[in-house]
Design a protein around this motif. Structure first.
Motif, PDB file in Angstrom:
ATOM      1  N   ALA A 250      -7.504 -73.432   2.578  1.00 58.07           N
ATOM      2  CA  ALA A 250      -7.486 -72.547   3.746  1.00 58.07           C
ATOM      3  C   ALA A 250      -8.456 -71.387   3.557  1.00 58.07           C
ATOM      4  O   ALA A 250      -9.150 -70.980   4.498  1.00 58.07           O
ATOM      5  CB  ALA A 250      -6.072 -72.031   3.982  1.00 58.07           C
ATOM      6  N   PHE A 251      -8.549 -70.865   2.331  1.00 60.41           N
ATOM      7  CA  PHE A 251      -9.486 -69.783   2.053  1.00 60.41           C
ATOM      8  C   PHE A 251     -10.926 -70.253   2.216  1.00 60.41           C
ATOM      9  O   PHE A 251     -11.755 -69.557   2.821  1.00 60.41           O
ATOM     10  CB  PHE A 251      -9.265 -69.253   0.629  1.00 60.41           C
ATOM     11  N   VAL A 252     -11.237 -71.433   1.700  1.00 60.45           N
ATOM     12  CA  VAL A 252     -12.610 -71.960   1.791  1.00 60.45           C
ATOM     13  C   VAL A 252     -12.985 -72.210   3.247  1.00 60.45           C
ATOM     14  O   VAL A 252     -14.081 -71.850   3.697  1.00 60.45           O
ATOM     15  CB  VAL A 252     -12.752 -73.238   0.937  1.00 60.45           C
ATOM     16  N   VAL A 253     -12.087 -72.807   4.000  1.00 55.36           N
ATOM     17  CA  VAL A 253     -12.371 -73.100   5.413  1.00 55.36           C
ATOM     18  C   VAL A 253     -12.540 -71.806   6.201  1.00 55.36           C
ATOM     19  O   VAL A 253     -13.469 -71.676   7.008  1.00 55.36           O
ATOM     20  CB  VAL A 253     -11.258 -73.990   6.010  1.00 55.36           C
ATOM     21  N   THR A 254     -11.661 -70.834   5.978  1.00 58.50           N
ATOM     22  CA  THR A 254     -11.758 -69.568   6.702  1.00 58.50           C
ATOM     23  C   THR A 254     -13.044 -68.830   6.337  1.00 58.50           C
ATOM     24  O   THR A 254     -13.723 -68.286   7.217  1.00 58.50           O
ATOM     25  CB  THR A 254     -10.532 -68.679   6.384  1.00 58.50           C
ATOM     26  N   SER A 255     -13.397 -68.833   5.062  1.00 63.19           N
ATOM     27  CA  SER A 255     -14.640 -68.181   4.647  1.00 63.19           C
ATOM     28  C   SER A 255     -15.843 -68.860   5.275  1.00 63.19           C
ATOM     29  O   SER A 255     -16.774 -68.190   5.746  1.00 63.19           O
ATOM     30  CB  SER A 255     -14.776 -68.209   3.124  1.00 63.19           C
ATOM     31  N   GLY A 256     -15.858 -70.177   5.273  1.00 66.64           N
ATOM     32  CA  GLY A 256     -16.965 -70.908   5.891  1.00 66.64           C
ATOM     33  C   GLY A 256     -17.061 -70.640   7.379  1.00 66.64           C
ATOM     34  O   GLY A 256     -18.164 -70.487   7.931  1.00 66.64           O
ATOM     35  N   LEU A 257     -15.926 -70.540   8.047  1.00 64.55           N
ATOM     36  CA  LEU A 257     -15.919 -70.257   9.483  1.00 64.55           C
ATOM     37  C   LEU A 257     -16.446 -68.852   9.758  1.00 64.55           C
ATOM     38  O   LEU A 257     -17.250 -68.662  10.682  1.00 64.55           O
ATOM     39  CB  LEU A 257     -14.500 -70.414  10.032  1.00 64.55           C
ATOM     40  N   VAL A 258     -16.062 -67.891   8.955  1.00 66.35           N
ATOM     41  CA  VAL A 258     -16.552 -66.518   9.133  1.00 66.35           C
ATOM     42  C   VAL A 258     -18.055 -66.459   8.898  1.00 66.35           C
ATOM     43  O   VAL A 258     -18.793 -65.826   9.661  1.00 66.35           O
ATOM     44  CB  VAL A 258     -15.798 -65.548   8.192  1.00 66.35           C
ATOM     45  N   ILE A 259     -18.538 -67.119   7.863  1.00 61.68           N
ATOM     46  CA  ILE A 259     -19.986 -67.119   7.576  1.00 61.68           C
ATOM     47  C   ILE A 259     -20.744 -67.809   8.703  1.00 61.68           C
ATOM     48  O   ILE A 259     -21.801 -67.343   9.142  1.00 61.68           O
ATOM     49  CB  ILE A 259     -20.255 -67.789   6.218  1.00 61.68           C
ATOM     50  N   ALA A 260     -20.207 -68.914   9.220  1.00 51.72           N
ATOM     51  CA  ALA A 260     -20.871 -69.618  10.317  1.00 51.72           C
ATOM     52  C   ALA A 260     -20.917 -68.765  11.572  1.00 51.72           C
ATOM     53  O   ALA A 260     -21.938 -68.718  12.278  1.00 51.72           O
ATOM     54  CB  ALA A 260     -20.146 -70.934  10.598  1.00 51.72           C
ATOM     55  N   LEU A 261     -19.826 -68.067  11.871  1.00 56.65           N
ATOM     56  CA  LEU A 261     -19.818 -67.217  13.061  1.00 56.65           C
ATOM     57  C   LEU A 261     -20.739 -66.008  12.885  1.00 56.65           C
ATOM     58  O   LEU A 261     -21.382 -65.574  13.843  1.00 56.65           O
ATOM     59  CB  LEU A 261     -18.391 -66.762  13.371  1.00 56.65           C
TER      60      LEU A 261
END
Length: 97
Positions: A78-89
């Motif tokens: 969940a941390f990796v996915v959330t971090s990736g989503l924040v970086i993508a946005l």
């Protein structure tokens, strides 16, 4: 707490002066004490068989079987996915580094 009697000189109902730990002085009459005792007696305790996981103010708590625990890999994922989503946005923000 310390207590003392009010020294007003009249022979009416005694009023206790109670000093709290913070230094506040309270006047407590026998009627106040009786009302407090009646309120404490009227308070209904919660039933003993209430499951805390089923309370109405608990939204996402789940009662699992004994010994069943959530894998820590779910939290890491969940941390990796959330971090990736924040970086993508944030990559869509103009003039960012």
């Amino acid at each position: 707490m310390s207590t003392g009697q009010a020294g007003s000189g009249d022979k009416s109902a005694p009023v206790k002066m109670v000093t709290t730990n913070t230094g506040r002085i309270l006047r407590v009459t026998p009627e106040d004490e009786a009302a407090r005792a009646a309120a404490a007696a009227a308070a209904t305790p919660a039933p003993a068989n209430v499951d805390p996981a089923r309370r109405t103010d608990v939204l996402f708590r789940v009662r699992r079987a004994e010994g069943h625990e959530l894998s820590p890999w779910w939290m890491i994922g969940a941390f990796v996915v959330t971090s990736g989503l924040v970086i993508a946005l944030l990559s869509w923000v103009p003039y960012s580094a």
